[in-house]
Design a protein around this motif. Structure first.
Motif, PDB file in Angstrom:
ATOM      1  N   GLU A  37       0.932  -1.251   0.050  1.00  0.00           N
ATOM      2  CA  GLU A  37       0.051  -0.195  -0.064  1.00  0.00           C
ATOM      3  C   GLU A  37       0.789   1.231  -0.029  1.00  0.00           C
ATOM      4  N   ARG A  38       1.866   1.150   0.860  1.00  0.00           N
ATOM      5  CA  ARG A  38       2.900   2.351   0.782  1.00  0.00           C
ATOM      6  C   ARG A  38       3.786   2.525  -0.623  1.00  0.00           C
ATOM      7  N   PHE A  39       3.994   1.266  -0.905  1.00  0.00           N
ATOM      8  CA  PHE A  39       4.622   1.238  -2.235  1.00  0.00           C
ATOM      9  C   PHE A  39       3.773   2.204  -3.519  1.00  0.00           C
ATOM     10  N   TYR A  41       1.241   4.456  -2.634  1.00  0.00           N
ATOM     11  CA  TYR A  41       0.925   5.560  -2.144  1.00  0.00           C
ATOM     12  C   TYR A  41       2.222   6.529  -2.537  1.00  0.00           C
ATOM     13  N   TYR A  42       3.575   5.970  -2.260  1.00  0.00           N
ATOM     14  CA  TYR A  42       4.576   6.994  -2.319  1.00  0.00           C
ATOM     15  C   TYR A  42       5.003   6.791  -3.567  1.00  0.00           C
ATOM     16  N   GLY A  43       4.914   5.638  -4.259  1.00  0.00           N
ATOM     17  CA  GLY A  43       5.330   5.630  -5.854  1.00  0.00           C
ATOM     18  C   GLY A  43       4.394   6.722  -6.597  1.00  0.00           C
ATOM     19  N   VAL A  79      -6.398  12.128   2.085  1.00  0.00           N
ATOM     20  CA  VAL A  79      -5.723  10.931   2.193  1.00  0.00           C
ATOM     21  C   VAL A  79      -5.652  10.538   3.801  1.00  0.00           C
ATOM     22  N   TYR A  80      -5.360  11.386   4.436  1.00  0.00           N
ATOM     23  CA  TYR A  80      -5.241  11.047   6.074  1.00  0.00           C
ATOM     24  C   TYR A  80      -6.401  11.587   6.693  1.00  0.00           C
ATOM     25  N   LEU A  81      -7.245  12.631   6.300  1.00  0.00           N
ATOM     26  CA  LEU A  81      -8.399  12.899   7.005  1.00  0.00           C
ATOM     27  C   LEU A  81      -9.417  11.934   6.747  1.00  0.00           C
ATOM     28  N   LEU A 136      -7.947   1.688   4.190  1.00  0.00           N
ATOM     29  CA  LEU A 136      -6.994   0.886   4.369  1.00  0.00           C
ATOM     30  C   LEU A 136      -6.041   1.096   5.490  1.00  0.00           C
ATOM     31  N   LYS A 137      -5.417   2.574   5.571  1.00  0.00           N
ATOM     32  CA  LYS A 137      -4.186   2.554   6.231  1.00  0.00           C
ATOM     33  C   LYS A 137      -4.536   2.573   7.732  1.00  0.00           C
ATOM     34  N   PRO A 138      -5.380   3.214   8.271  1.00  0.00           N
ATOM     35  CA  PRO A 138      -5.729   3.145   9.875  1.00  0.00           C
ATOM     36  C   PRO A 138      -5.998   1.806  10.205  1.00  0.00           C
ATOM     37  N   GLY A 165       8.046  -2.249   7.114  1.00  0.00           N
ATOM     38  CA  GLY A 165       7.525  -2.738   6.079  1.00  0.00           C
ATOM     39  C   GLY A 165       7.010  -1.422   5.291  1.00  0.00           C
ATOM     40  N   ILE A 166       6.381  -0.144   6.007  1.00  0.00           N
ATOM     41  CA  ILE A 166       5.962   0.951   5.593  1.00  0.00           C
ATOM     42  C   ILE A 166       7.122   1.492   4.648  1.00  0.00           C
ATOM     43  N   ASN A 167       8.417   1.522   5.317  1.00  0.00           N
ATOM     44  CA  ASN A 167       9.600   2.417   4.435  1.00  0.00           C
ATOM     45  C   ASN A 167      10.397   1.516   3.623  1.00  0.00           C
ATOM     46  N   PHE A 310       5.007  20.706  12.298  1.00  0.00           N
ATOM     47  CA  PHE A 310       6.041  19.672  11.938  1.00  0.00           C
ATOM     48  C   PHE A 310       5.937  18.853  10.571  1.00  0.00           C
ATOM     49  N   TRP A 311       4.666  18.487  10.379  1.00  0.00           N
ATOM     50  CA  TRP A 311       4.389  17.848   9.026  1.00  0.00           C
ATOM     51  C   TRP A 311       4.042  18.906   7.902  1.00  0.00           C
ATOM     52  N   SER A 312       3.810  20.074   8.366  1.00  0.00           N
ATOM     53  CA  SER A 312       3.653  21.095   7.154  1.00  0.00           C
ATOM     54  C   SER A 312       4.893  21.323   6.490  1.00  0.00           C
ATOM     55  N   GLY A 414      14.506  14.458  12.657  1.00  0.00           N
ATOM     56  CA  GLY A 414      13.384  14.741  13.349  1.00  0.00           C
ATOM     57  C   GLY A 414      12.207  14.206  13.326  1.00  0.00           C
ATOM     58  N   GLU A 415      12.066  13.369  12.291  1.00  0.00           N
ATOM     59  CA  GLU A 415      10.754  12.341  12.170  1.00  0.00           C
ATOM     60  C   GLU A 415      11.079  11.120  13.276  1.00  0.00           C
ATOM     61  N   MET A 416      12.387  10.936  13.558  1.00  0.00           N
ATOM     62  CA  MET A 416      12.556   9.921  14.546  1.00  0.00           C
ATOM     63  C   MET A 416      12.468  10.320  16.090  1.00  0.00           C
ATOM     64  N   SER A 445      -3.917  15.864  12.599  1.00  0.00           N
ATOM     65  CA  SER A 445      -2.846  16.736  12.413  1.00  0.00           C
ATOM     66  C   SER A 445      -1.952  16.508  11.309  1.00  0.00           C
ATOM     67  N   THR A 446      -1.736  15.218  10.899  1.00  0.00           N
ATOM     68  CA  THR A 446      -1.070  15.048  10.024  1.00  0.00           C
ATOM     69  C   THR A 446      -1.535  15.757   8.513  1.00  0.00           C
ATOM     70  N   ALA A 447      -2.995  15.492   8.690  1.00  0.00           N
ATOM     71  CA  ALA A 447      -3.754  16.040   7.286  1.00  0.00           C
ATOM     72  C   ALA A 447      -3.472  17.466   7.240  1.00  0.00           C
TER      73      ALA A 447
HETATM   74  N1  PHE Z   1       5.988   7.596   6.725  1.00  0.00           N
HETATM   75  C1  PHE Z   1       4.679   7.684   7.641  1.00  0.00           C
HETATM   76  C2  PHE Z   1       3.876   6.660   6.794  1.00  0.00           C
HETATM   77  O1  PHE Z   1       3.908   6.618   5.536  1.00  0.00           O
HETATM   78  C3  PHE Z   1       4.255   8.910   7.833  1.00  0.00           C
HETATM   79  C4  PHE Z   1       3.039   8.928   8.065  1.00  0.00           C
HETATM   80  C5  PHE Z   1       2.874   9.694   9.596  1.00  0.00           C
HETATM   81  C6  PHE Z   1       1.839   9.016   7.499  1.00  0.00           C
HETATM   82  C7  PHE Z   1       1.967   9.696  10.509  1.00  0.00           C
HETATM   83  C8  PHE Z   1       0.596   9.262   8.492  1.00  0.00           C
HETATM   84  C9  PHE Z   1       0.630   9.534   9.627  1.00  0.00           C
HETATM   85  O2  PHE Z   1       2.884   5.992   7.675  1.00  0.00           O
END
Ligand code: PHE
Length: 498
Positions: A37-39, A41-43, A79-81, A136-138, A165-167, A310-312, A414-416, A445-447
């Motif tokens: 799924e992340r493949f 999304y991020y692709g 997507v996150y909302l 899917l994601k949540p 797996g996400i990364n 932060f996410w902005s 920062g993410e870490m 908040s990420t949205a």
């Molecule tokens: N790399 C994280 C992910 O894709 C980024 C993220 C953080 C996404 C928080 C949503 C919420 O899952």
């Protein structure tokens, strides 16, 4: 029809298994589902802004940067909302297992809409992708949680494996999709993203048997009356959303108002601000909370705002920083010029390398491990410094790729600091009966952050890059200073919650 003891037994069996690195085999199923799924999304995201601004003659959409940024922000925010209704649909209506499946199918359809050569299918594809990811994601994460009892010591390490797996998905996909987009066509790049999700679905269906009864059924409501009330509210919200959609569609289609992505983006901005005000007024001023709960909600507000800031900055990885990769960065490896989208793989590589280091570091610090507000401050500091690093070279062309790599490196630090503690600290601070809701707040908040990241990228051509990156840096660093001053009071508000 399976009886309750049967269901419990199948869940117990799934949990007791240790065949995946000492973890339940079901974790492998979910690991690969989320990886694909992340493949996808991020692709797709690695191509999105570059595709929108590419000239029509080169197979792009030929959009201006302001419009492309607004769409990028709208898409990544939604997507996150939509994780909020996505979580609700699973909890109340279909269970997580089906929600993940339906979500995956919508994602495949969405990606293939983007392959089709029309603007209508482009927008339709984005909407399908938002809804699919929201389903899917949540929910895939919720099923991970169900594979462990609360007392299971493997729980945290299970989530760390899942995060890998996400990364891994995020690392491989920009290489694959970017390559195809560059060498063959943009649109086929989206096809590769869709193909990945198909692998994910097949794998999920084949591996489902290892999940026992986890996530099979919606959670029972407190009472039948409560169940009816919740479903009625859900139906009202769905009808309201559809009605707004229809009205906007009719007004736009008939030409009564000129509906542009910028207009929708402005509307979403206003809606989100109104929601934040409403939610926190309720949490801080509502009559039903104890003074203790109210104090903790104050701490949640601080962390919520810090996370959005932060996410902005961070999520400009795929917008303004991606444009900088394409337009201003030297991408030659010898005679070979690599696609700008390949830069999107830098952060996942760094996460995979650094996550174990940070996990070790916090353990090694023991009692001196920083509090979560301190970690949030560090996150803001890093994301600000990452942008500050680019300011001196931002006006140049053909700059060394190490600058951008350096920025991504500092951002990952920062993410870490912020991301792993974010959700857990918010969940611990929330009144127990709001657990799921606060999970949604974290996504919210990420949205907001993603939304602002797109809006800031919209300014890419309306000011000089040193000014743009400098402003983002000052914004994040300013927030870091404010939060640093608030660490002590926030820790006090947290009253005992680590
Ligand atoms: N790399 C994280 C992910 O894709 C980024 C993220 C953080 C996404 C928080 C949503 C919420 O899952």
């Amino acid at each position: 029809m399976a009886t309750t003891p049967d269901l419990q037994k199948s869940l117990d069996d799934a949990r007791a298994d240790t065949s995946f690195f000492g973890h339940p085999r079901g974790l492998a199923t979910l690991f690969f589902t989320e990886m694909w799924e992340r493949f996808s999304y991020y692709g797709m995201r690695a191509l999105l802004i570059l595709f929108m601004v590419a000239p029509v003659a080169k197979g792009g959409l030929g959009f201006g940067v302001a419009k492309a940024g607004a769409i990028y922000g709208l898409y990544t925010a939604m997507v996150y909302l939509l994780a909020l209704p996505g979580g609700w649909v699973a909890d109340r209506l279909v269970g997580q297992r089906k929600a993940v499946l339906y979500g995956g199918i919508l994602i495949v359809l969405g990606e293939f809409c983007l392959v089709a050569p029309s603007l209508t299918t482009f927008y339709l594809g984005l909407v399908l992708l938002m809804m699919g990811t929201g389903l899917l994601k949540p929910n895939v994460s919720v099923i991970v949680g169900q594979l462990y009892t609360k007392a299971d010591g493997r729980r945290d390490s299970g989530f760390s494996i899942f995060y890998m797996g996400i990364n891994i998905g995020a690392l491989v996909s920009p290489l694959a999709c970017g390559w195809v987009a560059e060498k063959i066509s943009w649109r086929l790049g989206f096809g590769v993203a869709g193909l990945g999700m198909i692998f994910g679905i097949i794998q999920y269906l084949l591996g489902g048997k290892h999940l026992g009864s986890a996530g099979l059924h919606p959670a029972p409501a407190a009472s039948p009356a409560d169940d009816r009330r919740q479903k009625r509210n859900g139906a009202i919200s769905a009808v309201a959303a559809l009605a707004i959609f229809a009205v906007v569609g009719v007004l736009g289609g008939s030409g009564t108002i000129d509906i542009t992505p910028e207009l929708i983006s402005n509307a979403l901005g206003i809606i989100m601000v109104a929601l934040v005000i409403a939610i926190f007024s309720w949490l801080l001023l509502g009559k039903s909370w104890s003074p203790e709960e109210r104090k903790r909600s104050g701490a949640i507000l601080v962390l919520f705002l810090a996370s959005a800031v932060f996410w902005s900055a961070f999520e400009q990885a795929g917008s303004s920083l991606s444009l900088f990769a394409e337009r201003s960065t030297d991408r030659h490896l010898g005679a070979f010029e690599f696609p700008a989208s390949w830069f999107q793989s830098v952060q996942p590589i760094l996460v995979i390398a650094l996550a174990p280091v940070f996990a070790w570091l916090w353990l090694a610090l023991g009692k001196r491990e920083p509090s979560s507000p301190t970690k949030f401050t560090l996150g803001l500091l890093m994301v600000g410094l990452g942008f500050a690093l680019l300011v001196p070279v931002a006006a140049n062309l053909g700059v060394s790729p190490w600058w951008l790599t350096g920025t991504y490196f500092i951002h990952t630090l920062g993410e870490m600091c912020l991301s792993p503690v974010g959700l857990s600290s918010m969940t611990k601070l929330a009144p127990a009966r709001l657990g799921g809701f606060v999970m949604g707040m974290w996504f919210f908040s990420t949205a907001i952050g993603n939304f602002m990241a797109g809006r800031m990228a919209s300014l890419y051509e309306s000011m000089t890059l040193p000014t743009l990156f400098g402003t983002v840096a000052l914004f994040a660093l300013g927030a870091a200073v404010v939060l640093a001053l608030l660490i002590k009071p926030t820790v006090r508000l947290m009253s005992g919650v680590k």
